[in-house]
Design an enzyme around this catalytic site. Sequence first.
Site: not given
Length: 433
Positions: A145, A208, A256
């Site tokens: 991953n 990915e 964020d």
Amino acid sequence: MGSSRDIWEAIELLEGLRLLDREEKILSWRFEAARAIENADRMGRAIVFRADCCPGIDVVSNLIPSRAVLMKYLGVGGDEELYRRLVEAMDNPIPCREDIFSDYYVEDRRTLYELPALHFYEGDAGRYFTSSIFIAKDSDGEIYNASIHRILVRGEMEGPARLVPRHLRRIVDAHRSKGLETPVAVCFSPHPVVFLAAALQPRYGVFEMEVANRLLNGGLRLCRTPIYNLPVPCSCSHVLEGRITLRDVEEGPFADALLTYDRVRMEPLVVFDRIYRSRDAKPFHTVLAGRTEHTILMGIGKEADIYYSVSRVVRRVHRVRLTRASGGWLHAIISIEKGAEGESKNAILAAFAAHPSLKMVTVVDSDIDIDSPEEVEWAIATRLQASRGLVIIRGARLSSLDPSAQDGIGDKLGIDATVPVGERARFRRARIP
């Protein structure tokens, strides 16, 4: 040695488009570098600079300053082609050829403090890496991953990483259930398409990096790290090998995607054993939270999911946007062509199903430019009647980014700002011929 599909290629493209600035002054890692990135972002430009924490290392940001530049990296001409390429790459990844790690990297004796970890916003907990691609292996098999997670620097070779409850957290939890640390390689500054692939969310078991290889038409090569034998792109500026430990420590606050502060959480401590740098001194990529590069990377994969989900319930989807003001995550605007009444409501529900973090969906007709907030507002002003055009879903699971949610629970809103079928003439907009 090596393929040209790396950060140098991206910088050359940006220079050719005259979208790259070079800052001559050495910038402070505390706020000054972030301010320079923000100023470049306002002008839709990338920037290369140096920071006083890391002599000799060029730092680059805003590599994806617009959707148009992202499309150039991918060689696509429009939204539909873009979404199709992303979905096809996730459904049909291509295994990467492998080369020898030492042909591309040498050991670097620096500490984390001597790399471009920056203090971005005044309320952040400290210096952060924001472009960290974590590569890890499932504890039971050959599943790899790659995903992007921020790291707060808390020591010369350690810091907590924010792990959202997705695939890497699943891998870490599986290791921890056996009392094991999780070996990890953390990579920086590959080609922007590789970074994009790491931001996507294919199904568990799809690596990915192999998605990136499909997007790069087979142009990505991997090499295995010396300690933990993890496959990393050969084209990074830096690779860090380490372990996600069994210990949790405080991480945050951190600004964020919504430019609010993510709360302090207990997150896994990552301890690094070794740092490597590229032999050709590639620039180090960093991302400023809440700005264009971040919001595009956050939302582009989910836009594709929404596009195909809504396409199954309406005559035609023209465009989809996850808005920058919502962090490229919480608000979607969708332009459609209706074939029958009720399709716009179905579109709203299909969008919520495709992207569960959505808080608001606005559906408009195809004559509305969804990249223009003024046109979207005009559609709401002239085509919405609240009694028949609003969809409210109470008590739903919301994104952890939404500070208005209570324990992650809140309300979702759908807005049908489309013209009734058969009544378009009454809603025609005045134009000068």
